[in-house]
Design a protein around this motif. Structure first.
Motif, PDB file in Angstrom:
ATOM      1  N   GLU A 162       0.834  -1.118  -0.040  1.00 35.38           N
ATOM      2  CA  GLU A 162       0.126   0.155  -0.007  1.00 35.38           C
ATOM      3  C   GLU A 162       0.985   1.258  -0.066  1.00 35.38           C
ATOM      4  O   GLU A 162       2.146   1.124   0.261  1.00 35.38           O
ATOM      5  CB  GLU A 162      -0.991   0.099   1.160  1.00 35.38           C
ATOM      6  N   SER A 163       0.148   2.522  -0.149  1.00 37.89           N
ATOM      7  CA  SER A 163       0.888   3.686  -0.135  1.00 37.89           C
ATOM      8  C   SER A 163       1.716   3.833   1.466  1.00 37.89           C
ATOM      9  O   SER A 163       0.671   4.143   2.339  1.00 37.89           O
ATOM     10  CB  SER A 163      -0.022   4.929  -0.428  1.00 37.89           C
ATOM     11  N   LEU A 164       2.904   4.070   1.621  1.00 38.63           N
ATOM     12  CA  LEU A 164       3.289   4.149   2.939  1.00 38.63           C
ATOM     13  C   LEU A 164       4.166   5.677   2.778  1.00 38.63           C
ATOM     14  O   LEU A 164       5.058   5.969   1.966  1.00 38.63           O
ATOM     15  CB  LEU A 164       4.363   3.047   3.362  1.00 38.63           C
ATOM     16  N   HIS A 165       4.071   6.403   3.694  1.00 35.76           N
ATOM     17  CA  HIS A 165       4.885   7.812   4.288  1.00 35.76           C
ATOM     18  C   HIS A 165       6.151   7.307   4.637  1.00 35.76           C
ATOM     19  O   HIS A 165       6.180   6.872   5.935  1.00 35.76           O
ATOM     20  CB  HIS A 165       4.135   8.913   4.794  1.00 35.76           C
ATOM     21  N   LEU A 166       7.323   7.613   4.028  1.00 31.40           N
ATOM     22  CA  LEU A 166       8.512   6.574   4.186  1.00 31.40           C
ATOM     23  C   LEU A 166       8.958   7.555   5.689  1.00 31.40           C
ATOM     24  O   LEU A 166       9.498   6.875   6.483  1.00 31.40           O
ATOM     25  CB  LEU A 166       9.570   6.886   3.247  1.00 31.40           C
ATOM     26  N   ALA A 167       8.826   8.879   5.837  1.00 28.29           N
ATOM     27  CA  ALA A 167       9.563   9.411   6.964  1.00 28.29           C
ATOM     28  C   ALA A 167       8.793   9.234   8.316  1.00 28.29           C
ATOM     29  O   ALA A 167       9.510   8.786   9.350  1.00 28.29           O
ATOM     30  CB  ALA A 167       9.347  11.094   6.732  1.00 28.29           C
ATOM     31  N   THR A 168       7.444   8.823   8.062  1.00 31.58           N
ATOM     32  CA  THR A 168       6.792   8.404   9.473  1.00 31.58           C
ATOM     33  C   THR A 168       7.275   7.099   9.908  1.00 31.58           C
ATOM     34  O   THR A 168       7.363   6.695  11.069  1.00 31.58           O
ATOM     35  CB  THR A 168       5.131   8.378   8.910  1.00 31.58           C
ATOM     36  N   ILE A 169       7.415   6.071   8.749  1.00 26.29           N
ATOM     37  CA  ILE A 169       7.504   4.690   9.073  1.00 26.29           C
ATOM     38  C   ILE A 169       9.055   4.664  10.042  1.00 26.29           C
ATOM     39  O   ILE A 169       9.364   3.970  10.826  1.00 26.29           O
ATOM     40  CB  ILE A 169       8.067   3.853   8.026  1.00 26.29           C
ATOM     41  N   VAL A 170      10.293   5.399   9.291  1.00 26.20           N
ATOM     42  CA  VAL A 170      11.550   5.743   9.827  1.00 26.20           C
ATOM     43  C   VAL A 170      11.424   6.195  11.229  1.00 26.20           C
ATOM     44  O   VAL A 170      12.068   5.712  12.126  1.00 26.20           O
ATOM     45  CB  VAL A 170      12.357   6.633   9.074  1.00 26.20           C
ATOM     46  N   GLN A 171      10.538   7.152  11.580  1.00 31.33           N
ATOM     47  CA  GLN A 171      10.321   7.800  12.824  1.00 31.33           C
ATOM     48  C   GLN A 171       9.871   6.849  13.817  1.00 31.33           C
ATOM     49  O   GLN A 171      10.378   6.657  15.138  1.00 31.33           O
ATOM     50  CB  GLN A 171       9.284   8.860  12.858  1.00 31.33           C
ATOM     51  N   HIS A 172       8.905   5.744  13.354  1.00 32.72           N
ATOM     52  CA  HIS A 172       8.374   4.922  14.404  1.00 32.72           C
ATOM     53  C   HIS A 172       9.447   4.006  14.681  1.00 32.72           C
ATOM     54  O   HIS A 172       9.634   3.564  15.811  1.00 32.72           O
ATOM     55  CB  HIS A 172       7.496   3.963  13.634  1.00 32.72           C
ATOM     56  N   VAL A 173      10.372   3.518  13.721  1.00 34.27           N
ATOM     57  CA  VAL A 173      11.363   2.444  14.231  1.00 34.27           C
ATOM     58  C   VAL A 173      12.408   3.121  14.912  1.00 34.27           C
ATOM     59  O   VAL A 173      13.365   2.666  15.794  1.00 34.27           O
ATOM     60  CB  VAL A 173      11.967   2.116  12.625  1.00 34.27           C
ATOM     61  N   GLU A 174      12.675   4.778  14.570  1.00 25.45           N
ATOM     62  CA  GLU A 174      13.918   5.190  15.164  1.00 25.45           C
ATOM     63  C   GLU A 174      13.647   5.410  16.820  1.00 25.45           C
ATOM     64  O   GLU A 174      14.366   5.337  17.628  1.00 25.45           O
ATOM     65  CB  GLU A 174      14.027   6.614  14.691  1.00 25.45           C
ATOM     66  N   TYR A 175      12.194   5.555  17.205  1.00 26.16           N
ATOM     67  CA  TYR A 175      11.826   5.875  18.367  1.00 26.16           C
ATOM     68  C   TYR A 175      12.480   4.503  19.380  1.00 26.16           C
ATOM     69  O   TYR A 175      12.890   4.788  20.468  1.00 26.16           O
ATOM     70  CB  TYR A 175      10.421   5.937  18.414  1.00 26.16           C
ATOM     71  N   ASN A 176      12.534   3.528  18.808  1.00 26.47           N
ATOM     72  CA  ASN A 176      12.612   2.285  19.570  1.00 26.47           C
ATOM     73  C   ASN A 176      14.260   2.143  19.669  1.00 26.47           C
ATOM     74  O   ASN A 176      14.862   1.431  20.808  1.00 26.47           O
ATOM     75  CB  ASN A 176      12.177   0.797  18.866  1.00 26.47           C
ATOM     76  N   TYR A 177      15.009   2.820  18.918  1.00 29.95           N
ATOM     77  CA  TYR A 177      16.479   2.506  18.848  1.00 29.95           C
ATOM     78  C   TYR A 177      17.319   3.759  19.506  1.00 29.95           C
ATOM     79  O   TYR A 177      18.417   3.481  19.645  1.00 29.95           O
ATOM     80  CB  TYR A 177      16.837   2.178  17.341  1.00 29.95           C
ATOM     81  N   LYS A 178      16.474   4.875  19.764  1.00 27.78           N
ATOM     82  CA  LYS A 178      17.305   6.242  20.379  1.00 27.78           C
ATOM     83  C   LYS A 178      17.896   5.753  21.601  1.00 27.78           C
ATOM     84  O   LYS A 178      19.126   6.167  21.940  1.00 27.78           O
ATOM     85  CB  LYS A 178      16.319   7.078  20.085  1.00 27.78           C
ATOM     86  N   PRO A 179      17.130   5.146  22.522  1.00 29.23           N
ATOM     87  CA  PRO A 179      17.761   4.859  23.621  1.00 29.23           C
ATOM     88  C   PRO A 179      19.388   4.051  23.638  1.00 29.23           C
ATOM     89  O   PRO A 179      20.361   4.454  24.303  1.00 29.23           O
ATOM     90  CB  PRO A 179      16.779   4.195  24.744  1.00 29.23           C
ATOM     91  N   LEU A 180      19.269   2.953  22.752  1.00 29.69           N
ATOM     92  CA  LEU A 180      20.238   2.239  22.900  1.00 29.69           C
ATOM     93  C   LEU A 180      21.606   2.930  21.860  1.00 29.69           C
ATOM     94  O   LEU A 180      22.658   2.870  22.501  1.00 29.69           O
ATOM     95  CB  LEU A 180      19.995   0.923  21.812  1.00 29.69           C
ATOM     96  N   MET A 181      21.300   3.640  21.051  1.00 27.04           N
ATOM     97  CA  MET A 181      22.293   4.840  20.319  1.00 27.04           C
ATOM     98  C   MET A 181      22.662   5.516  21.657  1.00 27.04           C
ATOM     99  O   MET A 181      23.949   5.983  21.442  1.00 27.04           O
ATOM    100  CB  MET A 181      21.661   5.350  19.174  1.00 27.04           C
ATOM    101  N   LEU A 182      21.876   6.319  22.111  1.00 29.43           N
ATOM    102  CA  LEU A 182      22.382   7.199  23.315  1.00 29.43           C
ATOM    103  C   LEU A 182      23.259   6.568  24.317  1.00 29.43           C
ATOM    104  O   LEU A 182      24.198   6.912  24.692  1.00 29.43           O
ATOM    105  CB  LEU A 182      21.090   7.978  24.048  1.00 29.43           C
ATOM    106  N   ASN A 183      23.113   5.359  24.601  1.00 33.83           N
ATOM    107  CA  ASN A 183      23.762   4.396  25.818  1.00 33.83           C
ATOM    108  C   ASN A 183      25.233   4.179  25.018  1.00 33.83           C
ATOM    109  O   ASN A 183      26.096   4.169  25.733  1.00 33.83           O
ATOM    110  CB  ASN A 183      23.009   3.262  26.026  1.00 33.83           C
ATOM    111  N   GLU A 184      25.083   3.955  23.731  1.00 39.91           N
ATOM    112  CA  GLU A 184      26.440   3.702  23.232  1.00 39.91           C
ATOM    113  C   GLU A 184      27.282   4.975  22.498  1.00 39.91           C
ATOM    114  O   GLU A 184      28.217   4.884  21.995  1.00 39.91           O
ATOM    115  CB  GLU A 184      26.225   2.646  21.811  1.00 39.91           C
ATOM    116  N   ASN A 185      26.568   6.280  22.903  1.00 43.44           N
ATOM    117  CA  ASN A 185      27.147   7.448  22.489  1.00 43.44           C
ATOM    118  C   ASN A 185      27.179   7.536  20.992  1.00 43.44           C
ATOM    119  O   ASN A 185      28.185   7.934  20.407  1.00 43.44           O
ATOM    120  CB  ASN A 185      28.571   7.614  23.250  1.00 43.44           C
ATOM    121  N   ILE A 186      26.362   7.160  20.386  1.00 44.79           N
ATOM    122  CA  ILE A 186      26.070   7.265  18.724  1.00 44.79           C
ATOM    123  C   ILE A 186      25.310   8.331  18.417  1.00 44.79           C
ATOM    124  O   ILE A 186      24.272   8.352  19.042  1.00 44.79           O
ATOM    125  CB  ILE A 186      25.723   5.925  18.164  1.00 44.79           C
TER     126      ILE A 186
END
Length: 580
Positions: free
Chosen positions: A426-450
């Motif tokens: 179906e039609s998917l707004h790419l930026a929105t999908i990336v934001q959803h996935v990013e939300y779950n990985y931000k704490p892990l990247m902050l912990n690794e100082n990335i």
């Protein structure tokens, strides 16, 4: 000698009269230069610029699209005339003559190149057998002076006038104009069109039963065809000579020409070729047999009976042989299919075994690591060493996440292989999908100082399955984090996209990889590959899963990487074009 005129006419006129179009000549450079200048003058008209570019490149479908867009948007009479002309020429090349004629008739009389419109209308009328109408157009063009304003190839105009008169049975006028065109073509050494002109002159004389005048032109066309690469002309010239020799009852020579004609025929006409050659051979055989019949009638009957028996026996043997070959080939084909299926099954079993081996090894390693870490955790908990406890807890979290991701990928891979996974594009707004996935990985990247940068375009919509797209982005981000160094950077952004595809890039400044590893990752294979760095948990299952899901969504995967510099994972997905 009595000539069988009906035979030669029926054979000769299988070769049509040659219509000489202006398109057969070199491209009108002045006209191309002029439309380039028009494009610069009206550079703000994007559709006109695209239409004229595609017109010069002979991309007729795109020319039709952008010229129509320009017509619906502009009120400029000059550009409207050019667009109608572009469309008419495009339709003509696509053999849609009625549509081409309609578009030519929409071009106004004020069009600077209106004489070209008349030439093309004349050629269309000639192809549609409207000879009187075509003659009027060509006669108007004939009167034009030869100068820079009128880029007209007189030879083609004179030849087409001659053809009109020939079809109208005005043979004297046809002869005059055809001779004029031949003289021009001989001076210009235009070999291809000269061959066609010779054939049309020969047809003119044959129509009037003037064999002695027609045959030399057939011979000229035949000898001249030896010097060109056009199979159509070679074939037409050889066929005409075969017809001439058959009419002369010179069957051996006719057979030679007929065989030469057959050499140029397309493989799709092989069956017709056999029958036509057999027909000539039959005529020759009948002529020879007839002489023997006059001398020894009784003996000839015996020979005919023997010949018929031989033919029937040969046909029966041929049928039996063909049947045997067919069944043998079917057997070989079935054997190959069975072997291919066996190889595929062996490969799948090997993949399954390797998958179980790798997954069980990594799960065992993860569980063992958790066991060891928990033992240390208990010891430090008793001694209340909180600094070490914090390190051990983070380590346990990393191991648990790795094991969870492995099991999640294993589940998705199994569903994909067994075709049980739900899949809906179906039609998917790419930026929105990336934001959803990013939300779950931000704490892990902050912990690794990335450091994480998100520059995904908010204008891009892709045509893909939501769940599989999230799995792809999660795995690629997980790999980027896994192979990134502390204080590294991960960026996710979109490259300038094409008309049909969107390019999502996940870039890291981590370990990178060498060229053999990059090539191995891109191979179309179901076999799994173990990561080079044993210190990093991974089976290669995630990458294989991503490649399968990208292919299923109609996209492709590209990788750019350099050791100790970083990696760019490029996910190419189809755009959703109808988004409003």
């Amino acid at each position: 000698m009595i000539k069988i005129k009906s035979c030669i006419v029926s054979i000769v006129f299988l070769i049509p009269f040659f219509l000489f179009s202006q398109d057969k000549y070199p491209v009108d450079k002045l006209f191309n230069i002029e439309i380039k200048l028009k494009a610069r003058k009206f550079e703000e008209d994007i559709n006109f610029n695209k239409a004229q570019t595609f017109f010069r490149e002979k991309n007729w479908d795109s020319t039709l699209v952008y010229s129509m867009k320009e017509l619906s948007a502009t009120k400029n009479i000059e550009l409207i005339d050019y667009c109608y002309y572009f469309r008419a020429i495009s339709f003509k090349h696509k053999k849609l003559l009625k549509e081409a004629k309609k578009e030519f008739n929409k071009v106004s009389d004020n069009f600077q190149h209106y004489y070209k419109v008349k030439i093309n209308l004349g050629e269309i009328a000639l192809e549609q057998n409207e000879f009187k109408s075509a003659l009027q157009y060509f006669q108007e063009i004939e009167k034009l002076p030869v100068n820079k304003l009128y880029n007209v190839y007189k030879g083609s105009i004179l030849h087409n006038i001659g053809l009109c008169y020939l079809h109208l049975n005005e043979f004297d006028k046809a002869e005059t104009y055809l001779f004029k065109s031949v003289n021009l073509q001989e001076r210009e050494k235009d070999t291809l069109t000269l061959i066609g002109s010779y054939m049309d002159l020969a047809n003119l004389y044959y129509t009037q039963y003037k064999d002695s005048q027609a045959i030399p032109y057939f011979e000229k066309a035949y000898h001249l065809s030896k010097k060109v690469k056009s199979f159509d002309l070679k074939r037409a010239a050889a066929k005409n000579m075969a017809a001439v020799e058959e009419n002369r009852k010179n069957f051996p020579l006719a057979l030679t020409y007929r065989k030469e004609f057959e050499q140029w025929k397309d493989s799709l006409n092989d069956q017709n070729k056999v029958w036509e050659i057999a027909e000539v051979e039959k005529k020759f055989a009948v002529t020879q047999k007839q002489k023997e019949v006059d001398i020894l009638a009784a003996e000839n009957k015996v020979k005919i009976a023997e010949r018929n028996g031989f033919i029937i026996s040969s046909l029966l043997l041929l049928i039996l042989f063909g049947t045997g070959v067919y069944f043998y080939r079917q057997k070989i084909k079935n054997s190959k299919i069975i072997l291919a299926q066996k190889n595929e099954l062996d490969e799948l079993n090997a993949t399954k075994d390797k998958l179980f081996s790798i997954v069980s090894h990594d799960l065992r390693s993860s569980v063992n690591a958790l066991k060891t870490s928990n033992g240390k955790l208990m010891e430090n908990l008793e001694s209340k060493n909180f600094t070490e406890l914090d390190v051990l807890l983070h380590n346990n979290s990393t191991i648990a996440n790795g094991a969870y991701n492995l099991l999640d990928n294993l589940l998705n891979w199994a569903l994909l292989q067994t075709k049980q996974a739900y899949f809906y594009q179906e039609s998917l707004h790419l930026a929105t999908i990336v934001q959803h996935v990013e939300y779950n990985y931000k704490p892990l990247m902050l912990n690794e100082n990335i450091t994480f940068n998100n520059d995904v375009s908010k204008e891009d919509y892709v045509f893909a399955d939501l769940d599989s797209l999230k799995i792809i982005i999660r795995n690629m981000l997980d790999n980027a984090i896994k192979f990134s160094k502390e204080n590294g950077t991960i960026s996710i952004y979109t490259r300038p996209s094409s008309e049909d595809f969107c390019y999502l890039v996940i870039e890291d400044t981590g370990l990178g990889m060498n060229e053999p590893t990059r090539q191995e990752l891109l191979k179309e294979t179901v076999l799994l590959s173990k990561k080079k760095n044993d210190d990093i948990i991974g089976t290669g299952l995630g990458m294989q899963l991503c490649k399968s899901l990208i292919r299923k969504n109609g996209g492709k995967l590209e990788i750019e990487s350099e050791e100790n510099v970083g990696t760019k994972i490029i996910i190419v997905l189809p755009k959703f074009k109808n988004h409003g």
